[in-house]
Every structure is written in C-alpha cells, then in structure tokens.
Design a protein around this motif. Structure first.
Motif, mmCIF file in Angstrom:
data_model
loop_
_atom_site.group_PDB
_atom_site.id
_atom_site.type_symbol
_atom_site.label_atom_id
_atom_site.label_comp_id
_atom_site.label_asym_id
_atom_site.label_seq_id
_atom_site.Cartn_x
_atom_site.Cartn_y
_atom_site.Cartn_z
ATOM 1 N N PRO A 59 24.605 33.608 16.223
ATOM 2 C CA PRO A 59 25.137 34.909 15.796
ATOM 3 C C PRO A 59 24.569 36.016 16.669
ATOM 4 O O PRO A 59 23.367 36.058 16.957
ATOM 5 C CB PRO A 59 24.665 35.032 14.341
ATOM 6 C CG PRO A 59 23.500 34.109 14.238
ATOM 7 C CD PRO A 59 23.736 32.990 15.195
ATOM 8 N N LEU A 60 25.439 36.928 17.092
ATOM 9 C CA LEU A 60 25.029 38.011 17.972
ATOM 10 C C LEU A 60 24.576 39.251 17.209
ATOM 11 O O LEU A 60 24.135 40.221 17.819
ATOM 12 C CB LEU A 60 26.177 38.371 18.921
ATOM 13 C CG LEU A 60 26.653 37.218 19.824
ATOM 14 C CD1 LEU A 60 27.768 37.692 20.745
ATOM 15 C CD2 LEU A 60 25.498 36.646 20.624
ATOM 16 N N GLY A 61 24.695 39.223 15.885
ATOM 17 C CA GLY A 61 24.204 40.331 15.081
ATOM 18 C C GLY A 61 25.160 41.499 14.986
ATOM 19 O O GLY A 61 24.821 42.530 14.396
ATOM 20 N N ALA A 103 17.317 36.090 24.575
ATOM 21 C CA ALA A 103 16.390 36.629 23.583
ATOM 22 C C ALA A 103 16.870 36.324 22.167
ATOM 23 O O ALA A 103 16.071 35.961 21.290
ATOM 24 C CB ALA A 103 16.237 38.141 23.782
ATOM 25 N N ARG A 104 18.176 36.446 21.919
ATOM 26 C CA ARG A 104 18.717 36.075 20.617
ATOM 27 C C ARG A 104 18.534 34.587 20.354
ATOM 28 O O ARG A 104 18.184 34.170 19.249
ATOM 29 C CB ARG A 104 20.206 36.420 20.559
ATOM 30 C CG ARG A 104 20.534 37.892 20.557
ATOM 31 C CD ARG A 104 20.324 38.538 19.222
ATOM 32 N NE ARG A 104 21.136 37.953 18.159
ATOM 33 C CZ ARG A 104 21.121 38.394 16.901
ATOM 34 N NH1 ARG A 104 20.337 39.402 16.557
ATOM 35 N NH2 ARG A 104 21.866 37.826 15.970
ATOM 36 N N LEU A 105 18.753 33.787 21.375
ATOM 37 C CA LEU A 105 18.591 32.344 21.226
ATOM 38 C C LEU A 105 17.148 31.984 20.913
ATOM 39 O O LEU A 105 16.881 31.079 20.113
ATOM 40 C CB LEU A 105 19.051 31.649 22.506
ATOM 41 C CG LEU A 105 19.059 30.118 22.511
ATOM 42 C CD1 LEU A 105 20.005 29.589 21.451
ATOM 43 C CD2 LEU A 105 19.456 29.593 23.878
ATOM 44 N N ARG A 106 16.208 32.677 21.517
ATOM 45 C CA ARG A 106 14.786 32.413 21.259
ATOM 46 C C ARG A 106 14.412 32.813 19.836
ATOM 47 O O ARG A 106 13.704 32.064 19.142
ATOM 48 C CB ARG A 106 13.930 33.183 22.272
ATOM 49 C CG ARG A 106 12.462 33.288 21.918
ATOM 50 C CD ARG A 106 11.797 31.910 21.926
ATOM 51 N NE ARG A 106 10.432 31.985 21.438
ATOM 52 C CZ ARG A 106 10.079 31.833 20.184
ATOM 53 N NH1 ARG A 106 11.009 31.615 19.246
ATOM 54 N NH2 ARG A 106 8.820 31.890 19.819
ATOM 55 N N ARG A 107 14.892 33.952 19.365
ATOM 56 C CA ARG A 107 14.495 34.427 18.039
ATOM 57 C C ARG A 107 15.105 33.586 16.930
ATOM 58 O O ARG A 107 14.450 33.333 15.910
ATOM 59 C CB ARG A 107 14.899 35.895 17.870
ATOM 60 C CG ARG A 107 14.680 36.421 16.453
ATOM 61 C CD ARG A 107 14.751 37.918 16.387
ATOM 62 N NE ARG A 107 13.653 38.563 17.099
ATOM 63 C CZ ARG A 107 13.340 39.855 16.955
ATOM 64 N NH1 ARG A 107 14.020 40.610 16.126
ATOM 65 N NH2 ARG A 107 12.345 40.375 17.648
ATOM 66 N N PHE A 108 16.333 33.143 17.093
ATOM 67 C CA PHE A 108 17.027 32.432 16.020
ATOM 68 C C PHE A 108 17.069 30.938 16.269
ATOM 69 O O PHE A 108 17.923 30.242 15.727
ATOM 70 C CB PHE A 108 18.447 32.984 15.869
ATOM 71 C CG PHE A 108 18.482 34.400 15.385
ATOM 72 C CD1 PHE A 108 18.405 34.689 14.031
ATOM 73 C CD2 PHE A 108 18.538 35.449 16.281
ATOM 74 C CE1 PHE A 108 18.418 35.998 13.591
ATOM 75 C CE2 PHE A 108 18.551 36.764 15.841
ATOM 76 C CZ PHE A 108 18.489 37.042 14.493
ATOM 77 N N SER A 109 16.161 30.438 17.076
ATOM 78 C CA SER A 109 16.087 29.008 17.303
ATOM 79 C C SER A 109 15.539 28.317 16.064
ATOM 80 O O SER A 109 14.584 28.780 15.437
ATOM 81 C CB SER A 109 15.203 28.703 18.516
ATOM 82 O OG SER A 109 15.039 27.319 18.676
ATOM 83 N N SER A 110 16.150 27.183 15.703
ATOM 84 C CA SER A 110 15.700 26.424 14.531
ATOM 85 C C SER A 110 14.500 25.545 14.851
ATOM 86 O O SER A 110 13.896 24.973 13.942
ATOM 87 C CB SER A 110 16.851 25.547 14.011
ATOM 88 O OG SER A 110 17.294 24.656 15.024
ATOM 89 N N SER A 111 14.156 25.422 16.127
ATOM 90 C CA SER A 111 13.033 24.581 16.517
ATOM 91 C C SER A 111 11.715 25.282 16.234
ATOM 92 O O SER A 111 11.587 26.496 16.447
ATOM 93 C CB SER A 111 13.134 24.221 18.002
ATOM 94 O OG SER A 111 12.011 23.479 18.408
ATOM 95 N N ASN A 112 10.731 24.537 15.749
ATOM 96 C CA ASN A 112 9.415 25.119 15.482
ATOM 97 C C ASN A 112 8.701 25.502 16.780
ATOM 98 O O ASN A 112 8.060 26.549 16.863
ATOM 99 C CB ASN A 112 8.553 24.135 14.686
ATOM 100 C CG ASN A 112 9.129 23.874 13.298
ATOM 101 O OD1 ASN A 112 9.743 24.758 12.706
ATOM 102 N ND2 ASN A 112 8.933 22.663 12.785
ATOM 103 N N SER A 113 8.790 24.663 17.778
ATOM 104 C CA SER A 113 8.169 24.955 19.067
ATOM 105 C C SER A 113 9.228 25.505 20.007
ATOM 106 O O SER A 113 10.283 24.895 20.187
ATOM 107 C CB SER A 113 7.564 23.677 19.664
ATOM 108 O OG SER A 113 8.552 22.684 19.827
ATOM 109 N N PRO A 114 8.987 26.673 20.619
ATOM 110 C CA PRO A 114 9.987 27.258 21.518
ATOM 111 C C PRO A 114 10.285 26.335 22.698
ATOM 112 O O PRO A 114 9.384 25.738 23.282
ATOM 113 C CB PRO A 114 9.308 28.556 21.987
ATOM 114 C CG PRO A 114 8.243 28.829 20.975
ATOM 115 C CD PRO A 114 7.784 27.495 20.484
ATOM 116 N N LYS A 115 11.555 26.227 23.017
ATOM 117 C CA LYS A 115 11.964 25.411 24.152
ATOM 118 C C LYS A 115 11.996 26.254 25.423
ATOM 119 O O LYS A 115 11.953 27.475 25.386
ATOM 120 C CB LYS A 115 13.330 24.781 23.882
ATOM 121 C CG LYS A 115 13.327 23.774 22.745
ATOM 122 C CD LYS A 115 14.677 23.089 22.616
ATOM 123 C CE LYS A 115 14.655 22.021 21.529
ATOM 124 N NZ LYS A 115 15.960 21.317 21.421
#
Length: 313
Positions: A59-61, A103-115
């Motif tokens: 989602p782009l917000g 930046a949106r992908l990083r904030r709303f990533s479902s992964s616990n550890s950033p990829k």
C-alpha cells in the motif's frame, strides 16, 4: 467370461477401463471440442486477472493511488518500470520515486529481519549516505557495477532468485520485451517463497529517446515528472524559500489489471507516505518569487513608474 469382456471392449473402440484409445471425432464433435478448449483458455486468462487481487501488494498510503492499482497497492513479486519525462536521464525524480517505494517496502515489510536491496548500475554514482534521509539503511544495499547492459540484466535476473532480497533495482538504458519477460517471470517465481522479490527497472538514457515506446512485459510502467515544491514553513524570513517536500506528477502509463492514470503527489519522509499535492490556488509562492526577483533586479529605481515602450516612442 474375461476373454469375452476383453473382446467386447476391443470392438467398442476402447482399450482398458480408462478408455485410452478413442475413435476419431466427427466434424461436429471436433467443433464442440474446439469451443470447449477456447472456453477453458478464456477461463484461465480471466482467472489469471483475478489472481492479481490475491498477489501481495504494497500500500502506498494514498487512497487515490491504492484504489487505482490492482489489489489495493503496488503488486509485489513483479517487474515495474520507472522512466523520466525528459529524453535524457532525469535522475532526481525517477531515483527519488524509486527510493520512496523502497522506503515504503522497508517499513511495511512482514519480515522480522530487514532484507537487502540489490542495486545494479553501470555508472555506480548512487550516494549511499543520502539514503539515510529517506529512512533507508545504506548497510542493507548491495551495490553492483556492471560492465555492460547484458551483464546488468543477468545480475537482475539472478538477484530475483535470491529470497534474502526484498528488491532488485537495475539502472537500464533499454529493456526489450524478451529481457522484460525474463525478469517478470523470475519475479513471479519468487512469490513461491512468500512476498517475493520485486524488480524495479530505472530507465537511464544518455541518448535521445526514439520515437514511440517499446512493448513492455513489466506489470506496470510509471513516468515521473518534477513539480514545484511548496516552501517549508519557517519563522526566519531568510529561510522562507527553503526547499520543501518533493512533489512529482506520477503517470501510470500501463498496469496489468488497472487503467492508466495521473496524480500530483507529495512525499513526506517523516510519515514515509504519499499525499496529494495541495494546489496553490492563491498563487502565494509564485507571487513571492516574482516579488523577490523584482526587488533584486529593480536597483535604485525600484519605485519608478513603468511606461509602455510604444507610448514612449
């Protein structure tokens, strides 16, 4: 009894209980079989279009953008092309829009550890410390410098097969339909391991664009153009013209499962989201700019009356 049954099945044109051997179809039966195959093909195409709604999205917000995209956001595990409005490399707006999406992908990533993000370029002029302003960690970027365009496309395709990556970005000078199809298929195959790896192709051209546009296999193609930013609010008059939030005109040229559209948006680094750019209906920014230019160029005769040249002669 068994031999008699076997002979009967042979006479009826069937071999075994599964009916592996069938008699030739008549012309009418062949027509009906062809229509059934065509209906099945149409059904598969329609189900593939409905499958876009089940694809994970980002989602782009901004509701105006999200509602226009299939599934309510930017589809993940797909190839997206981003190009500038001008023929030459419009690095400011295209790069800024791509980094905003990351930046949106990083904030709303479902992964616990950033990829990580794999960034591939032939020029290697991305400045990693500037990523911090967008909330991106430069340590999560893997920079690759390719010698030629085929090496760049090969590295993008290989990166899409790594599930440790969140996205693959390639600064391409051109992307034909075959290369785009390979990248799109590789991105779709990554969805088997979750949210998949999303590919972004930044069109970077140093030569004038050819007339027309090449066919694209990407799921979406965006064109980004710069807009005038609203001056940042400040009590200091000397800082009244400080550059504000970046503004872009986003043109969705094509998107599978969505209609083309155009939006004027503003990016907020603090909120990590898009918003519609408010229109300057009162013209205050343009009036302030004209006033500053007039005061700077007027000199000693700032209060002199302007006379029409045709009246003066």
């Amino acid at each position: 009894m068994a031999p008699a049954l076997h002979e009967k099945s042979r006479d009826s044109g069937l071999s075994g209980p599964a009916g592996a051997f069938r008699r030739p179809l008549s012309r009418a039966e062949g027509r009906q079989a062809g229509l059934a195959a065509l209906r099945a093909q149409i059904s598969r195409i329609e189900s593939a279009g409905r499958g876009l709604a089940r694809r994970p999205v980002l989602p782009l917000g901004l509701s105006a953008l999200d509602e226009a995209l299939p599934g309510g956001g930017l589809p993940l595990g797909a190839l997206h092309e981003i190009e500038g409005e001008r023929a030459e490399w419009d690095d400011g707006v295209t790069l800024g829009f791509c980094l905003a999406l990351l930046a949106r992908l990083r904030r709303f990533s479902s992964s616990n550890s950033p990829k990580h993000v794999l960034w591939i370029s032939r020029w290697g002029d991305l400045y990693p410390p500037a990523l911090v302003a967008l909330g991106l960690d430069p340590g999560r970027f893997i920079m690759v410098r390719a010698k030629a365009e085929p090496d760049l496309l090969w590295a993008m395709e290989e990166g899409l097969r790594c599930n440790r990556l969140a996205a693959v970005v390639g600064e391409v000078e051109g992307l034909d339909r075959l290369a785009g199809r390979r990248l799109q298929l590789a991105a779709e195959a990554s969805l088997e391991n979750g949210a998949g790896v999303t590919a972004f192709a930044l069109h970077r051209r140093f030569r004038p664009r050819r007339r027309g546009r090449d066919a694209s296999a990407a799921l979406s193609r965006w064109r980004v153009a710069p807009l005038v930013s609203r001056a940042a609010s400040s009590n200091d008059t000397e800082d009244a013209t400080f550059i504000g939030r970046p503004r872009w005109r986003l043109d969705l040229l094509r998107c599978r499962g969505a209609a083309p559209g155009s939006w004027q948006v503003e990016w907020d680094n603090a909120a990590c989201g898009f918003s519609l750019a408010p229109a300057l209906r009162d013209g205050s920014l343009a009036m302030r700019s004209r006033t500053i230019q007039t005061q700077a160029s007027a000199g000693p005769g700032a209060g002199a009356e302007l006379i029409d040249f045709r009246q003066a002669v």
